[in-house]
Design a protein around this motif. Structure first.
Motif, short mmCIF file in Angstrom:
data_model
loop_
_atom_site.label_atom_id
_atom_site.label_comp_id
_atom_site.label_asym_id
_atom_site.label_seq_id
_atom_site.Cartn_x
_atom_site.Cartn_y
_atom_site.Cartn_z
N UNK A 165 5.88 55.46 -17.99
CA UNK A 165 5.22 55.99 -19.18
C UNK A 165 6.45 56.57 -20.04
N UNK A 166 6.12 56.70 -21.30
CA UNK A 166 6.94 57.13 -22.42
C UNK A 166 6.17 58.35 -23.33
N UNK A 167 5.64 59.15 -22.62
CA UNK A 167 5.01 60.09 -23.23
C UNK A 167 6.28 60.99 -24.16
N UNK A 168 5.70 61.58 -25.43
CA UNK A 168 6.69 62.27 -26.27
C UNK A 168 6.40 63.75 -26.21
N UNK A 169 7.18 64.48 -25.95
CA UNK A 169 6.99 65.88 -26.09
C UNK A 169 7.65 66.55 -27.20
N UNK A 170 7.26 67.50 -27.96
CA UNK A 170 7.95 68.36 -28.96
C UNK A 170 8.45 69.46 -28.41
N UNK A 171 9.60 70.18 -28.99
CA UNK A 171 10.15 71.23 -28.71
C UNK A 171 10.82 71.74 -29.85
N UNK A 172 10.37 72.99 -30.35
CA UNK A 172 10.72 73.57 -31.69
C UNK A 172 12.24 73.92 -31.61
N UNK A 173 12.72 73.74 -32.92
CA UNK A 173 14.34 73.67 -32.96
C UNK A 173 14.82 74.99 -32.56
N UNK A 174 14.25 76.06 -32.74
CA UNK A 174 14.67 77.65 -32.41
C UNK A 174 14.83 77.60 -30.94
N UNK A 175 14.01 76.88 -30.14
CA UNK A 175 14.07 77.12 -28.67
C UNK A 175 15.01 76.08 -28.12
N UNK A 176 15.22 74.97 -28.89
CA UNK A 176 16.30 73.79 -28.55
C UNK A 176 17.56 74.19 -28.62
N UNK A 177 18.00 75.04 -29.50
CA UNK A 177 19.32 75.82 -29.76
C UNK A 177 19.51 76.72 -28.59
#
Length: 209
Positions: free
Chosen positions: A26-38
């Motif tokens: 499965x290739x589900x795509x999830x998002x993560x806001x840039x400020x938390x990725x930092x």
């Protein structure tokens, strides 16, 4: 020669499909806001992330690469005795047999023993972990994982920063592994050439080449 090339290409294509670009997974795509990725990418947050993990996740989960065990196991005085004998990271068979009662209680509470999270960052990725920890039911409906971090995205990112620091080797270890990989590939190439040359000479002696 043609057959050898054909089967080599076929083998490489097989491993590419299964391991690198698995079309069956499965290739589900999830998002993560840039400020938390930092935050996740900043190793300075790993220490605080470990503290948050111990406060919110250690009741159920372990991070055995960092010698962090579920709270019930951590409270067992036998843990220190075994660590003195086997080292901080206990062998799997020792861990499961010595703390069978504690692990069974976790299994009874959640349906199965909550997974060790040592390599979860590598296997699932930061986006999946971020979304799952914040809202387990949204990502995996029916899961027994409690939503203890709902509404706490910054702290969740710090926990993931900790998991990232545990799952990834140090720069020195990375360099060592890279060098080992280069030597291994070079060895296989040289051995392949030598075997091919030896095969040709053998066939020539037998009058088949």
């Amino acid at each position: 020669m043609v057959k050898a090339v054909f089967f080599t290409i076929l083998t490489l294509a097989f491993f590419y499909i299964i391991w690198i670009n698995n079309i069956f997974a499965p290739h589900e795509r999830y998002e993560m806001p840039a400020q938390y990725e930092k935050i996740v990418q900043d190793v300075r947050y790993a220490k605080e992330g470990k503290q948050l993990f111990e406060q919110n996740c250690q009741a159920c989960h372990s991070v055995r690469y960092d010698a962090v065990y579920p709270s019930s196991v951590q409270a067992n005085p036998n843990l220190k005795v075994l660590q003195e004998k086997y080292g901080k990271i206990l062998p799997n068979e020792v861990y499961e047999s010595a703390f069978y009662t504690e692990l069974s209680q976790l299994k009874e509470s959640f349906g199965k023993v909550p997974p060790d999270l040592s390599t979860m960052y590598l296997s699932r990725g930061k986006e999946y972990l971020f979304n799952f920890i914040l809202d387990p039911q949204k990502v995996l409906p029916g899961t027994s994982m409690p939503a203890v971090m709902t509404g706490r995205p910054e702290e969740t990112a710090k926990i993931i920063a900790y998991l990232k620091s545990v799952s990834e080797p140090s720069p020195q270890e990375k360099a060592k592994r890279t060098l080992m990989g280069v030597f291994t590939i070079a060895y296989l190439i040289v051995m392949g050439v030598l075997i091919w040359v030896w095969r040709g000479r053998l066939l020539k002696r037998m009058g088949l080449h």
